[in-house]
Scaffold this motif. Sequence first.
Motif, PDB file in Angstrom:
ATOM      1  N   ARG A 185       0.831  -1.198   0.000  1.00  0.00           N
ATOM      2  CA  ARG A 185       0.000   0.000   0.000  1.00  0.00           C
ATOM      3  C   ARG A 185       0.865   1.247   0.000  1.00  0.00           C
ATOM      4  O   ARG A 185       1.997   1.244   0.495  1.00  0.00           O
ATOM      5  N   ARG A 186       0.295   2.298  -0.581  1.00  0.00           N
ATOM      6  CA  ARG A 186       0.977   3.594  -0.562  1.00  0.00           C
ATOM      7  C   ARG A 186       0.283   4.471   0.480  1.00  0.00           C
ATOM      8  O   ARG A 186      -0.893   4.813   0.344  1.00  0.00           O
ATOM      9  N   VAL A 187       1.019   4.827   1.508  1.00  0.00           N
ATOM     10  CA  VAL A 187       0.462   5.604   2.614  1.00  0.00           C
ATOM     11  C   VAL A 187       1.413   6.733   2.963  1.00  0.00           C
ATOM     12  O   VAL A 187       2.573   6.757   2.535  1.00  0.00           O
ATOM     13  N   THR A 188       0.902   7.682   3.745  1.00  0.00           N
ATOM     14  CA  THR A 188       1.771   8.757   4.224  1.00  0.00           C
ATOM     15  C   THR A 188       2.678   8.214   5.330  1.00  0.00           C
ATOM     16  O   THR A 188       2.398   7.173   5.929  1.00  0.00           O
ATOM     17  N   ILE A 189       3.742   8.938   5.586  1.00  0.00           N
ATOM     18  CA  ILE A 189       4.685   8.506   6.625  1.00  0.00           C
ATOM     19  C   ILE A 189       4.012   8.517   7.997  1.00  0.00           C
ATOM     20  O   ILE A 189       4.288   7.660   8.842  1.00  0.00           O
ATOM     21  N   GLU A 190       3.075   9.451   8.205  1.00  0.00           N
ATOM     22  CA  GLU A 190       2.363   9.487   9.478  1.00  0.00           C
ATOM     23  C   GLU A 190       1.541   8.216   9.668  1.00  0.00           C
ATOM     24  O   GLU A 190       1.523   7.625  10.753  1.00  0.00           O
ATOM     25  N   GLU A 191       0.852   7.775   8.602  1.00  0.00           N
ATOM     26  CA  GLU A 191       0.077   6.542   8.689  1.00  0.00           C
ATOM     27  C   GLU A 191       0.986   5.330   8.836  1.00  0.00           C
ATOM     28  O   GLU A 191       0.687   4.398   9.597  1.00  0.00           O
ATOM     29  N   ALA A 192       2.104   5.342   8.102  1.00  0.00           N
ATOM     30  CA  ALA A 192       3.045   4.222   8.188  1.00  0.00           C
ATOM     31  C   ALA A 192       3.609   4.087   9.593  1.00  0.00           C
ATOM     32  O   ALA A 192       3.804   2.971  10.096  1.00  0.00           O
ATOM     33  N   ARG A 193       3.859   5.207  10.244  1.00  0.00           N
ATOM     34  CA  ARG A 193       4.390   5.161  11.606  1.00  0.00           C
ATOM     35  C   ARG A 193       3.395   4.472  12.539  1.00  0.00           C
ATOM     36  O   ARG A 193       3.777   3.644  13.372  1.00  0.00           O
ATOM     37  N   GLU A 194       2.104   4.817  12.413  1.00  0.00           N
ATOM     38  CA  GLU A 194       1.084   4.189  13.265  1.00  0.00           C
ATOM     39  C   GLU A 194       0.997   2.685  13.002  1.00  0.00           C
ATOM     40  O   GLU A 194       0.885   1.887  13.937  1.00  0.00           O
ATOM     41  N   ILE A 195       1.033   2.302  11.725  1.00  0.00           N
ATOM     42  CA  ILE A 195       0.939   0.879  11.377  1.00  0.00           C
ATOM     43  C   ILE A 195       2.143   0.120  11.914  1.00  0.00           C
ATOM     44  O   ILE A 195       2.011  -0.951  12.523  1.00  0.00           O
ATOM     45  N   PHE A 196       3.336   0.661  11.710  1.00  0.00           N
ATOM     46  CA  PHE A 196       4.559  -0.019  12.162  1.00  0.00           C
ATOM     47  C   PHE A 196       4.632  -0.078  13.679  1.00  0.00           C
ATOM     48  O   PHE A 196       5.083  -1.077  14.249  1.00  0.00           O
ATOM     49  N   GLU A 197       4.194   0.992  14.360  1.00  0.00           N
ATOM     50  CA  GLU A 197       4.222   0.978  15.827  1.00  0.00           C
ATOM     51  C   GLU A 197       3.299  -0.103  16.377  1.00  0.00           C
ATOM     52  O   GLU A 197       3.651  -0.805  17.333  1.00  0.00           O
ATOM     53  N   ALA A 198       2.105  -0.250  15.777  1.00  0.00           N
ATOM     54  CA  ALA A 198       1.188  -1.300  16.224  1.00  0.00           C
ATOM     55  C   ALA A 198       1.775  -2.686  15.987  1.00  0.00           C
ATOM     56  O   ALA A 198       1.694  -3.571  16.845  1.00  0.00           O
ATOM     57  N   GLU A 199       2.409  -2.888  14.822  1.00  0.00           N
ATOM     58  CA  GLU A 199       3.007  -4.195  14.530  1.00  0.00           C
ATOM     59  C   GLU A 199       4.163  -4.491  15.468  1.00  0.00           C
ATOM     60  O   GLU A 199       4.287  -5.613  15.991  1.00  0.00           O
ATOM     61  N   GLU A 200       5.014  -3.505  15.711  1.00  0.00           N
ATOM     62  CA  GLU A 200       6.168  -3.725  16.583  1.00  0.00           C
ATOM     63  C   GLU A 200       5.743  -3.938  18.027  1.00  0.00           C
ATOM     64  O   GLU A 200       6.328  -4.757  18.743  1.00  0.00           O
ATOM     65  N   ALA A 201       4.724  -3.201  18.457  1.00  0.00           N
ATOM     66  CA  ALA A 201       4.244  -3.388  19.831  1.00  0.00           C
ATOM     67  C   ALA A 201       3.673  -4.783  20.017  1.00  0.00           C
ATOM     68  O   ALA A 201       3.875  -5.422  21.061  1.00  0.00           O
ATOM     69  N   SER A 202       2.951  -5.287  19.007  1.00  0.00           N
ATOM     70  CA  SER A 202       2.408  -6.638  19.097  1.00  0.00           C
ATOM     71  C   SER A 202       3.518  -7.678  19.178  1.00  0.00           C
ATOM     72  O   SER A 202       3.394  -8.683  19.880  1.00  0.00           O
TER      73      SER A 202
END
Length: 520
Positions: free
Chosen positions: A287-304
Amino acid sequence: MAGKGKKSTKAEPVSEEIAKVSDAQQNGKSAELVPSTGVPGQLTPHQIVQELDKYIIGQSNAKRSVAIALRNRWRRQQVPEALREEIMPNNIILIGPTGVGKTEIARRLARLAGAPFLKVEATKYTEVGYVGRDVESMIRDLTELAVTMVKNEQMAVTEPKARANAEERILDILVPPVIEAPRMPPPMMFPGVPVNTSISGIPQARARTKHEAKEDAEINENTRNRFREKLRSGEMDDKEIEIDIQQAPPIASMQIMGPLGGPGMDEIGQNIQDMLGGMLPRRSKRRRVTIEEAREIFEAEEASKLVDMDSVVQDAIDRVESSGIIFLDEIDKVAGGGRKEGGGGPDVSREGVQRDLLPLVEGSNVGTRYGIVRTDHILFIASGAFHTTKPSDLIPELQGRFPIRVELESLTQEDFVKILTIPENALLKQYTALLATEGVDVTFQPDAIQAIARIAFEVNEAIENIGARRLHTILTTLLEQVLFDVPDVVKEKKMKISAKFVDERLEKVVRNRDLSQYIL
């Protein structure tokens, strides 16, 4: 047995201070501010009542009962373990007409509890053998909530590490790290072959020296540091990048066995989903997303990734068993009548729900997808209007499991005035805030508030008493034209609502009994 004898200490913080108790509720004496302990489970009964006073008018007896019950959850944890298992919760039945605060007490208690809390409707459950959900599903739902609660707490603890990992993943996309080229075999292993020639005879590019590799690494690191600063400042939040998002297998979103599958089928269906979901590979979608959205997605994945699910499940089951609370609303709808009225029809199922509910209230083992959960020390708070039935219509065994009964009082005209003005979420404050978004400053004069309260009380007495919910219909009818005309027709920036305005808008509707049944 899972979680036996353990104490739970994690909870969300509450406000630093509890507001003063109103003079009327303290017999004319003003109480001093009581500092909060910082942990919801450790709030004293007085502090719990003071928190409830911020949103609920009157009903002091009900507030006292739930405050004592909630505090006893903490007290039991401090008792020596040998005696702790013998202390059973005193379940409560709240009896009162609709709209007097029973559900609101449950909502606010959930925020104060700091423990797994589930509010369910008794009418959604059916006797085993009938179509619908069996009563044990409420324990499974409570366990699911507890797992989510504990997981979120652990994710909050790992948030700094997850944020750092997410930042590195974004930098890897923006500025890929330098990868060292694989070393070629030593020339002496291939006699007669030139050093810069491959086995196939194709000339090879000259390998980088250690000095060149070091320089490239330094340049790459300096570039990453510059981009890291831009990321942290938010300068690049609107830039777009392409990322790979992990997607759950399609089986995870399928309903294997619905409510028509029979008793216990929803749990079996969930287990089948978990089993098949673990067998099927996860797919990734670009997917093509903004860096702000990517940060939220990556933070959720890393926290899990950083959360230990085994400890989460163990802690969650412990919390459910030791401090879980279930608010069983509309209990009066499953009370009554089958045996006295000759039986048959839905009454058979209603009494069956009571019989199925009895083992949960008195203590039993319930199987969930996370393991066995004991219900011995779960607190049950039931509520109902009991208009056509009474608590004695419940089966005797269930009556004995709810030893505390509290009757809530019908609301008076003075109570309506307080409901409109005192609570932090008062209706007048809500409408004032809504109109403020349009730049209109609305003021409700005291005589207007009295008029609204009077009309609400009179309509409740004349038609049907629905308690404080009547204020919603009154205010909606009163302000309907204003809300429609702002901002196109009404250009005024300040508006005063007077008693004359209230009478003009509502008096005709109140006089017409037939019309008021539909409008108010």
